[in-house]
Design a protein around this motif. Sequence first.
Motif, PDB file in Angstrom:
ATOM      1  N   LYS A   1       0.882  -1.166   0.000  1.00 15.22           N
ATOM      2  CA  LYS A   1       0.000   0.000   0.000  1.00 15.22           C
ATOM      3  C   LYS A   1       0.917   1.212   0.000  1.00 15.22           C
ATOM      4  O   LYS A   1       1.660   1.431   0.956  1.00 15.22           O
ATOM      5  CB  LYS A   1      -0.904   0.010   1.228  1.00 15.22           C
ATOM      6  CG  LYS A   1      -1.912   1.168   1.232  1.00 15.22           C
ATOM      7  CD  LYS A   1      -2.664   1.251   2.555  1.00 15.22           C
ATOM      8  CE  LYS A   1      -3.971   0.515   2.491  1.00 15.22           C
ATOM      9  NZ  LYS A   1      -4.795   0.744   3.705  1.00 15.22           N
ATOM     10  N   GLY A   2       0.869   1.984  -1.077  1.00 17.93           N
ATOM     11  CA  GLY A   2       1.772   3.122  -1.199  1.00 17.93           C
ATOM     12  C   GLY A   2       3.210   2.639  -1.215  1.00 17.93           C
ATOM     13  O   GLY A   2       3.574   1.742  -1.974  1.00 17.93           O
ATOM     14  N   GLU A   3       4.046   3.208  -0.365  1.00 19.14           N
ATOM     15  CA  GLU A   3       5.464   2.858  -0.282  1.00 19.14           C
ATOM     16  C   GLU A   3       5.734   1.670   0.646  1.00 19.14           C
ATOM     17  O   GLU A   3       6.868   1.227   0.766  1.00 19.14           O
ATOM     18  CB  GLU A   3       6.267   4.075   0.213  1.00 19.14           C
ATOM     19  CG  GLU A   3       6.187   5.277  -0.701  1.00 19.14           C
ATOM     20  CD  GLU A   3       6.920   5.052  -2.018  1.00 19.14           C
ATOM     21  OE1 GLU A   3       8.016   4.460  -2.002  1.00 19.14           O
ATOM     22  OE2 GLU A   3       6.380   5.459  -3.062  1.00 19.14           O
ATOM     23  N   VAL A   4       4.708   1.166   1.313  1.00 19.24           N
ATOM     24  CA  VAL A   4       4.889   0.107   2.309  1.00 19.24           C
ATOM     25  C   VAL A   4       4.541  -1.248   1.702  1.00 19.24           C
ATOM     26  O   VAL A   4       3.471  -1.421   1.119  1.00 19.24           O
ATOM     27  CB  VAL A   4       3.983   0.361   3.540  1.00 19.24           C
ATOM     28  CG1 VAL A   4       4.094  -0.768   4.546  1.00 19.24           C
ATOM     29  CG2 VAL A   4       4.316   1.695   4.175  1.00 19.24           C
ATOM     30  N   CYS A   5       5.468  -2.216   1.832  1.00 21.63           N
ATOM     31  CA  CYS A   5       5.207  -3.598   1.426  1.00 21.63           C
ATOM     32  C   CYS A   5       5.518  -4.513   2.606  1.00 21.63           C
ATOM     33  O   CYS A   5       6.549  -4.375   3.251  1.00 21.63           O
ATOM     34  CB  CYS A   5       6.056  -3.998   0.223  1.00 21.63           C
ATOM     35  SG  CYS A   5       5.456  -3.342  -1.344  1.00 21.63           S
ATOM     36  N   VAL A   6       4.602  -5.428   2.876  1.00 24.37           N
ATOM     37  CA  VAL A   6       4.756  -6.381   3.974  1.00 24.37           C
ATOM     38  C   VAL A   6       4.829  -7.777   3.375  1.00 24.37           C
ATOM     39  O   VAL A   6       3.874  -8.206   2.707  1.00 24.37           O
ATOM     40  CB  VAL A   6       3.563  -6.281   4.965  1.00 24.37           C
ATOM     41  CG1 VAL A   6       3.688  -7.317   6.059  1.00 24.37           C
ATOM     42  CG2 VAL A   6       3.467  -4.875   5.538  1.00 24.37           C
ATOM     43  N   PRO A   7       5.943  -8.502   3.561  1.00 25.31           N
ATOM     44  CA  PRO A   7       6.057  -9.857   3.016  1.00 25.31           C
ATOM     45  C   PRO A   7       4.976 -10.773   3.579  1.00 25.31           C
ATOM     46  O   PRO A   7       4.652 -10.703   4.765  1.00 25.31           O
ATOM     47  CB  PRO A   7       7.452 -10.315   3.472  1.00 25.31           C
ATOM     48  CG  PRO A   7       8.174  -9.075   3.878  1.00 25.31           C
ATOM     49  CD  PRO A   7       7.131  -8.079   4.301  1.00 25.31           C
ATOM     50  N   LEU A   8       4.425 -11.614   2.701  1.00 23.58           N
ATOM     51  CA  LEU A   8       3.380 -12.546   3.140  1.00 23.58           C
ATOM     52  C   LEU A   8       3.841 -13.994   3.135  1.00 23.58           C
ATOM     53  O   LEU A   8       3.124 -14.866   3.608  1.00 23.58           O
ATOM     54  CB  LEU A   8       2.132 -12.401   2.260  1.00 23.58           C
ATOM     55  CG  LEU A   8       1.402 -11.075   2.318  1.00 23.58           C
ATOM     56  CD1 LEU A   8       0.196 -11.087   1.382  1.00 23.58           C
ATOM     57  CD2 LEU A   8       0.983 -10.739   3.737  1.00 23.58           C
ATOM     58  N   GLY A   9       5.006 -14.277   2.567  1.00 21.80           N
ATOM     59  CA  GLY A   9       5.506 -15.649   2.586  1.00 21.80           C
ATOM     60  C   GLY A   9       5.262 -16.422   1.306  1.00 21.80           C
ATOM     61  O   GLY A   9       5.625 -17.586   1.213  1.00 21.80           O
ATOM     62  N   GLY A  10       4.636 -15.805   0.319  1.00 28.10           N
ATOM     63  CA  GLY A  10       4.428 -16.481  -0.957  1.00 28.10           C
ATOM     64  C   GLY A  10       3.284 -17.471  -0.921  1.00 28.10           C
ATOM     65  O   GLY A  10       2.568 -17.585   0.069  1.00 28.10           O
ATOM     66  N   GLY A  11       3.118 -18.198  -2.008  1.00 31.20           N
ATOM     67  CA  GLY A  11       2.040 -19.172  -2.116  1.00 31.20           C
ATOM     68  C   GLY A  11       0.728 -18.520  -2.488  1.00 31.20           C
ATOM     69  O   GLY A  11       0.665 -17.341  -2.837  1.00 31.20           O
TER      70      GLY A  11
END
Length: 110
Positions: free
Chosen positions: A28-38
Amino acid sequence: MLTDTLDIDAATFQAGTGWEIKPEGACKGEVCVPLGGGDFDVRAAAERLGMAVVSDDATGRHAIGPESLGGRALTTAVAPDVVLHDLDGNEVRLSDHRGEKVVVVAWAPY
């Protein structure tokens, strides 16, 4: 975000929350939060973003969010621009008072 099911896809999640699901995670905007893939899993994404998921078994409805990265529910103190009319019918914008202290009082009859 209110939904009748927790079996939603990434596009529905983005429409309801503003978080776009990309290969690098939820962004969201400049922020990315890793989710672990899949495959996209709304419960896993909500947990990673600090979003509460509340379900009402009686109605079959679910509420998701808002994100609380850093442990706080508010991600910004900037209010959206609200436009109302005063008692004389003049348009009043919340943004006209930016930089000033403003008290907003809301009431609902239900």
